[in-house]
Design an enzyme around this catalytic site. Sequence first.
Site, PDB file in Angstrom:
ATOM      1  N   GLU A  69       0.742  -1.201  -0.056  1.00 54.91           N
ATOM      2  CA  GLU A  69       0.011  -0.230  -0.015  1.00 54.91           C
ATOM      3  C   GLU A  69       0.976   1.300   0.098  1.00 54.91           C
ATOM      4  O   GLU A  69       0.557   2.174  -0.520  1.00 54.91           O
ATOM      5  CB  GLU A  69      -0.702   0.111   1.275  1.00 54.91           C
ATOM      6  CG  GLU A  69      -1.977  -0.885   1.181  1.00 54.91           C
ATOM      7  CD  GLU A  69      -2.989  -0.935  -0.271  1.00 54.91           C
ATOM      8  OE1 GLU A  69      -3.538   0.237  -0.151  1.00 54.91           O
ATOM      9  OE2 GLU A  69      -2.961  -1.803  -0.727  1.00 54.91           O
ATOM     10  N   TRP A  91       1.843   1.660  -3.471  1.00 51.64           N
ATOM     11  CA  TRP A  91       0.825   2.531  -4.404  1.00 51.64           C
ATOM     12  C   TRP A  91       1.023   3.853  -4.160  1.00 51.64           C
ATOM     13  O   TRP A  91       0.733   4.485  -5.294  1.00 51.64           O
ATOM     14  CB  TRP A  91      -0.411   1.904  -3.859  1.00 51.64           C
ATOM     15  CG  TRP A  91      -0.965   0.715  -4.378  1.00 51.64           C
ATOM     16  CD1 TRP A  91      -0.999  -0.664  -3.987  1.00 51.64           C
ATOM     17  CD2 TRP A  91      -1.696   0.482  -5.911  1.00 51.64           C
ATOM     18  NE1 TRP A  91      -1.669  -1.504  -4.685  1.00 51.64           N
ATOM     19  CE2 TRP A  91      -2.158  -0.949  -6.004  1.00 51.64           C
ATOM     20  CE3 TRP A  91      -1.894   1.532  -6.543  1.00 51.64           C
ATOM     21  CZ2 TRP A  91      -2.660  -1.502  -6.950  1.00 51.64           C
ATOM     22  CZ3 TRP A  91      -2.277   1.124  -7.854  1.00 51.64           C
ATOM     23  CH2 TRP A  91      -2.747  -0.114  -8.323  1.00 51.64           C
ATOM     24  N   TRP A 143      -9.672   7.272  -7.833  1.00 54.93           N
ATOM     25  CA  TRP A 143     -10.829   7.609  -8.490  1.00 54.93           C
ATOM     26  C   TRP A 143     -10.778   6.928  -9.914  1.00 54.93           C
ATOM     27  O   TRP A 143     -11.642   6.231 -10.197  1.00 54.93           O
ATOM     28  CB  TRP A 143     -11.147   8.916  -8.582  1.00 54.93           C
ATOM     29  CG  TRP A 143     -12.006   9.383  -7.453  1.00 54.93           C
ATOM     30  CD1 TRP A 143     -11.541  10.003  -5.915  1.00 54.93           C
ATOM     31  CD2 TRP A 143     -13.343   8.970  -7.153  1.00 54.93           C
ATOM     32  NE1 TRP A 143     -12.493   9.971  -5.072  1.00 54.93           N
ATOM     33  CE2 TRP A 143     -13.714   9.611  -5.777  1.00 54.93           C
ATOM     34  CE3 TRP A 143     -14.354   8.675  -7.894  1.00 54.93           C
ATOM     35  CZ2 TRP A 143     -15.102   9.755  -5.450  1.00 54.93           C
ATOM     36  CZ3 TRP A 143     -15.829   9.002  -7.617  1.00 54.93           C
ATOM     37  CH2 TRP A 143     -16.194   9.081  -6.244  1.00 54.93           C
ATOM     38  N   TRP A 150     -21.696  10.801 -19.537  1.00 50.76           N
ATOM     39  CA  TRP A 150     -22.236  10.859 -18.240  1.00 50.76           C
ATOM     40  C   TRP A 150     -23.783  11.231 -18.210  1.00 50.76           C
ATOM     41  O   TRP A 150     -24.066  12.391 -18.586  1.00 50.76           O
ATOM     42  CB  TRP A 150     -21.585  11.934 -17.297  1.00 50.76           C
ATOM     43  CG  TRP A 150     -19.881  11.515 -17.358  1.00 50.76           C
ATOM     44  CD1 TRP A 150     -18.952  12.217 -18.133  1.00 50.76           C
ATOM     45  CD2 TRP A 150     -19.272  10.223 -16.686  1.00 50.76           C
ATOM     46  NE1 TRP A 150     -17.542  11.268 -17.846  1.00 50.76           N
ATOM     47  CE2 TRP A 150     -17.886  10.513 -17.042  1.00 50.76           C
ATOM     48  CE3 TRP A 150     -19.658   9.256 -16.176  1.00 50.76           C
ATOM     49  CZ2 TRP A 150     -16.936   9.585 -16.759  1.00 50.76           C
ATOM     50  CZ3 TRP A 150     -18.712   8.475 -15.476  1.00 50.76           C
ATOM     51  CH2 TRP A 150     -17.438   8.388 -16.006  1.00 50.76           C
ATOM     52  N   ASN A 162     -10.781   2.597   3.475  1.00 51.92           N
ATOM     53  CA  ASN A 162     -10.257   2.651   1.935  1.00 51.92           C
ATOM     54  C   ASN A 162     -11.109   1.714   0.982  1.00 51.92           C
ATOM     55  O   ASN A 162     -11.198   1.955  -0.159  1.00 51.92           O
ATOM     56  CB  ASN A 162      -8.638   2.166   1.914  1.00 51.92           C
ATOM     57  CG  ASN A 162      -8.148   2.099   0.468  1.00 51.92           C
ATOM     58  OD1 ASN A 162      -7.997   3.017  -0.025  1.00 51.92           O
ATOM     59  ND2 ASN A 162      -7.835   0.857  -0.110  1.00 51.92           N
ATOM     60  N   TRP A 208     -16.316  10.787 -12.799  1.00 51.44           N
ATOM     61  CA  TRP A 208     -15.395  10.755 -11.498  1.00 51.44           C
ATOM     62  C   TRP A 208     -14.889  12.140 -11.017  1.00 51.44           C
ATOM     63  O   TRP A 208     -14.519  12.032  -9.923  1.00 51.44           O
ATOM     64  CB  TRP A 208     -14.550   9.725 -11.825  1.00 51.44           C
ATOM     65  CG  TRP A 208     -13.737  10.096 -12.925  1.00 51.44           C
ATOM     66  CD1 TRP A 208     -13.855   9.862 -14.418  1.00 51.44           C
ATOM     67  CD2 TRP A 208     -12.190  11.027 -12.876  1.00 51.44           C
ATOM     68  NE1 TRP A 208     -12.688  10.336 -15.070  1.00 51.44           N
ATOM     69  CE2 TRP A 208     -11.844  10.879 -14.475  1.00 51.44           C
ATOM     70  CE3 TRP A 208     -11.720  11.492 -12.012  1.00 51.44           C
ATOM     71  CZ2 TRP A 208     -10.949  11.690 -14.675  1.00 51.44           C
ATOM     72  CZ3 TRP A 208     -10.430  12.189 -12.239  1.00 51.44           C
ATOM     73  CH2 TRP A 208     -10.033  12.232 -13.408  1.00 51.44           C
TER      74      TRP A 208
END
Length: 479
Positions: free
Chosen positions: A273, A276, A380, A304, A339, A357
């Site tokens: 993590e 990341w 996202w 959208w 998370n 988004w």
Amino acid sequence: MNQISIWWIRRDMRLEDNQALKAALEAGEFVVPVFILDPALLNSPKTGEKRLAFLYEGLRELDVSLRQRGSYLVLRQGPALEELAKLRNELGFNQIFAERDFSPYARKRDSAIGDALPLTLVDGLTIHHPDMPLKADNTPYSVFTPFKRRWLELPLAEANSLLTAPLNIPTPSGIESLEVPKRPSLPDSVPFPPGEVEAHRRLSKFIQAETTGSIYQYGEQRNRLDLPGTSRLSPYLRFGMLSARQAVTAAIKARSAAEDKDLRLGPDTWLSELIWREFYISILFHYPEVLKRSFRPAFNHINWRNKESDFIAWCDGQTGYPVIDAAMRQLSQTGWMHNRARMLVASFLVKDLLVDWRWGERWFMQHLIDGDPAANNGGWQWTAGTGTDAAPYFRIFNPSLQGKKFDPNGQYVRSWLPELQRVTDRYIHEPWKMDLSVQQESGCIIGQHYPHPIVDHRVARQATLDAFAQAREEYDQGK
């Protein structure tokens, strides 16, 4: 003549393992710790009140620590170049030392300051500079797994190389400084006391062997919404109250102490993590355009729906899907969200409500204490299926099934949705399925005390698949 160095504090609000502070102490007889309240950041629509309050209280904590070492925080407000130039006229300093930042705004700002003033940038925000984990052809990775493999091949800091906090920081007296603003203040509902001391307390507790919520249980419990299975260190990493080296070193140390592969799972997962985090910083460094558009060009023109009332219901935690609403209310009240919950609410906004988004990314930045442009954007776009190393666009979380899996007894939902307190485990994630008599018995009438689902997940899923497929087809035809 006395040599004066400026320690320009940005995202390194700590005294331990601070490479910029070390460089400033080595270069000057005197060091002036400076923090600049930049209007471009303070007034940004993405700067939320809770994050700002956390910053202000963190600055006060830092000032206390500095005064214990014969120093103090010098606070100025204005464009960074202007304020640093004023300080040079006042103090005649020799050099500015600052921790290197990689966001597009920070790089542009630092480039302009470096052209005008003696600025030296040092490492610290990440373990490895984004230019280090590159492919053989010197291009950046856009997939996490090979990035991680290369990242782990690079040399890591040894535990004994972490810098201790200096015992003394000599700072000239009488330098003009603003007081840290008292507003906004941090609400009592925010479970994150700011400061380096609290960051170390949390890290120490997290890496203790086999305690509830420890790093050794992280691999198994980190996705459970109803358990304290995560480190909750992200706000402290965001502001540098804890360094990346301290976190990574702790993970490696915990792994070495693990007696078997089962116990090593937790430290390995937490280290992943942390990598990341570095991956998303690298992506933003090499592809700054991701802040404004999809990394995958095929999805830049999705049709959208962007229904305002749906977005408001999502923001307010009134979608009729309990796990989604619980997560959004947790964010609103605490400035933080689990998370796993972040993935669920992002998937729901994008793939159930078909809302862009970027609307959700902006809302998160306005409310998250740990809001970071790189990690927030990366998360996202990953969930939306538009980014690097993205989940396939056809991976759409079923909010009811996810709730049952990661909050099996409804404890998380009930903690944030008081109107569902008396709803039984059987219906806690699908309260609309209760007969009227059961609704009355539970004290929760759907449509009165808690909303009906604003969308049918099965129908919405197909609409999203169609919209994404159409965007891909149109992109392919336009090549």
